[in-house]
Design a protein around this motif. Structure first.
Motif, PDB file in Angstrom:
ATOM      1  N   LEU A 238      -2.510   7.314 -10.477  1.00  0.00           N
ATOM      2  CA  LEU A 238      -3.202   7.759  -9.834  1.00  0.00           C
ATOM      3  C   LEU A 238      -3.209   6.371  -8.455  1.00  0.00           C
ATOM      4  O   LEU A 238      -4.095   5.662  -9.505  1.00  0.00           O
TER       5      LEU A 238
ATOM      6  N   SER B 186       0.495  11.084  -7.830  1.00  0.00           N
ATOM      7  CA  SER B 186       0.355  10.812  -9.000  1.00  0.00           C
ATOM      8  C   SER B 186       2.160  10.360  -9.448  1.00  0.00           C
ATOM      9  O   SER B 186       2.931  11.218  -8.917  1.00  0.00           O
TER      10      SER B 186
ATOM     11  N   LYS C  33     -15.437  12.413  -1.718  1.00  0.00           N
ATOM     12  CA  LYS C  33     -17.272  11.390  -1.974  1.00  0.00           C
ATOM     13  C   LYS C  33     -18.176  11.503  -1.116  1.00  0.00           C
ATOM     14  O   LYS C  33     -17.984  10.479  -0.031  1.00  0.00           O
TER      15      LYS C  33
ATOM     16  N   GLN D 205       1.286  -0.990   0.112  1.00  0.00           N
ATOM     17  CA  GLN D 205      -0.458  -0.126  -0.459  1.00  0.00           C
ATOM     18  C   GLN D 205       1.225   1.640  -0.025  1.00  0.00           C
ATOM     19  O   GLN D 205       1.429   1.766   0.962  1.00  0.00           O
TER      20      GLN D 205
ATOM     21  N   PHE E 177      -4.912   6.045  -4.803  1.00  0.00           N
ATOM     22  CA  PHE E 177      -5.258   6.141  -4.478  1.00  0.00           C
ATOM     23  C   PHE E 177      -5.832   5.767  -2.623  1.00  0.00           C
ATOM     24  O   PHE E 177      -4.770   4.751  -2.761  1.00  0.00           O
ATOM     25  N   GLY E 178      -5.241   6.080  -1.549  1.00  0.00           N
ATOM     26  CA  GLY E 178      -5.782   5.782   0.597  1.00  0.00           C
ATOM     27  C   GLY E 178      -6.581   5.190   0.449  1.00  0.00           C
ATOM     28  O   GLY E 178      -8.100   4.544  -0.969  1.00  0.00           O
ATOM     29  N   GLU E 179      -7.614   4.475   1.269  1.00  0.00           N
ATOM     30  CA  GLU E 179      -8.421   3.481   1.779  1.00  0.00           C
ATOM     31  C   GLU E 179      -9.510   4.616   2.085  1.00  0.00           C
ATOM     32  O   GLU E 179     -10.494   4.390   2.089  1.00  0.00           O
TER      33      GLU E 179
ATOM     34  N   PHE F 167     -11.236  10.698  -0.173  1.00  0.00           N
ATOM     35  CA  PHE F 167      -9.827   9.903  -0.543  1.00  0.00           C
ATOM     36  C   PHE F 167      -8.041  11.032  -0.575  1.00  0.00           C
ATOM     37  O   PHE F 167      -8.390  12.174  -1.228  1.00  0.00           O
TER      38      PHE F 167
ATOM     39  N   TYR G  78      -9.820  14.069  -3.386  1.00  0.00           N
ATOM     40  CA  TYR G  78     -11.468  13.311  -4.099  1.00  0.00           C
ATOM     41  C   TYR G  78     -12.131  13.869  -2.563  1.00  0.00           C
ATOM     42  O   TYR G  78     -11.746  13.479  -1.289  1.00  0.00           O
TER      43      TYR G  78
ATOM     44  N   GLY H  77     -19.177   9.281  -7.623  1.00  0.00           N
ATOM     45  CA  GLY H  77     -18.094   9.090  -7.862  1.00  0.00           C
ATOM     46  C   GLY H  77     -17.564  10.168  -7.061  1.00  0.00           C
ATOM     47  O   GLY H  77     -18.233  10.957  -6.329  1.00  0.00           O
ATOM     48  N   PRO H  78     -15.812   9.692  -6.864  1.00  0.00           N
ATOM     49  CA  PRO H  78     -15.432  10.708  -5.785  1.00  0.00           C
ATOM     50  C   PRO H  78     -15.197  12.248  -6.740  1.00  0.00           C
ATOM     51  O   PRO H  78     -15.650  12.255  -8.041  1.00  0.00           O
TER      52      PRO H  78
ATOM     53  N   LEU I 256      -3.543  14.621  -4.673  1.00  0.00           N
ATOM     54  CA  LEU I 256      -4.640  15.377  -4.776  1.00  0.00           C
ATOM     55  C   LEU I 256      -5.906  14.879  -3.357  1.00  0.00           C
ATOM     56  O   LEU I 256      -5.607  13.832  -3.540  1.00  0.00           O
TER      57      LEU I 256
END
Lengths: 115, 109
Positions: free
Chosen positions: B97, B93, B38, B2, B99-101, B89, B36, B43-44, B34
């Protein structure tokens, strides 16, 4: 003013029965992505198209395929869904002018259930 | 492996106070980050970003801080509002990209 549209929002299929998820965009972006997100996990990139150029992630199972017939549409085909494929499938787009550092714009997702 | 981790699955904050969401990464090749947001059944949506050449980026109530030496970024929301309740999230990048959880933020009225 939907920009990234996914259909259907909810899809139920039977174990082993092929299913197709749809994504369309009105942003005229060059890049379209498909992500798989399971509960409480990070979205996982399956593959992406840069224009017509298909880029598969190394760990994406062969069971997952994609088609992009034109700029606006991209499809995710799951040839033989297993119980482990139940997830949220997210489509995203980006301009593609800065490679993968472009901001990605996501659709609302399709929740797939496999019975 | 991860590469992007959000260690707090949830955070609860009182309306009007500051929310601080944290994110750690391991890959020093990441050059753009970045956040995001949600909402359920959506969607995010992109919130704010920061390039690795900066250590701070601010947009209204949202500020992202980047500490490259610690490989850590944080999102500050001040003042927090009930409408900010969502999953956040972070994403990093490099060649793609990552993402974290996610962290579920709840802002209580």
């Amino acid at each position: 003013d939907a920009m990234v549209i996914q259909n259907p929002r909810y899809q139920v299929t039977q174990f082993g029965k092929p299913v197709t998820l749809s994504c369309s965009q009105t942003l005229n972006h060059n890049v379209m992505y498909w992500y798989q997100q399971k509960s409480s996990q990070a979205p996982k990139l399956l593959f992406h198209y840069y224009d017509k150029d298909f880029n598969n992630e190394a760990d994406t199972p062969d069971n997952f395929q994609s088609r992009r017939p034109n700029t606006s549409f991209c499809f995710l085909d799951i040839r033989s869904p297993g119980l482990g494929d139940a997830a949220m499938y997210l489509c995203a787009t980006s301009r593609g002018t800065s490679g993968m550092t472009d901001t990605q714009y996501f659709g609302p997702g399709t929740r797939l259930t496999v019975l | 492996d991860q590469q992007v981790k959000q260690n707090s699955p949830s955070l609860s904050v009182q309306e009007g106070r500051i929310s601080i969401l944290n994110c750690d990464y391991t890959n020093s090749m990441f050059d753009y980050f970045l956040w995001y947001k949600k909402y359920p059944a959506e969607g995010p949506t992109f919130l704010i970003s920061i390039s690795s050449i900066k250590d701070k980026n601010e947009d209204g109530r949202f500020t992202v801080f980047l500490n490259k030496s610690a490989k850590h970024l944080s999102l500050h929301i001040v003042p927090s509002q009930p409408g900010d309740s969502a999953v956040y999230f972070c994403a990093a990048s490099g060649s793609r990209l990552t993402f974290g959880e996610g962290t579920q933020l709840t802002v209580n009225p």
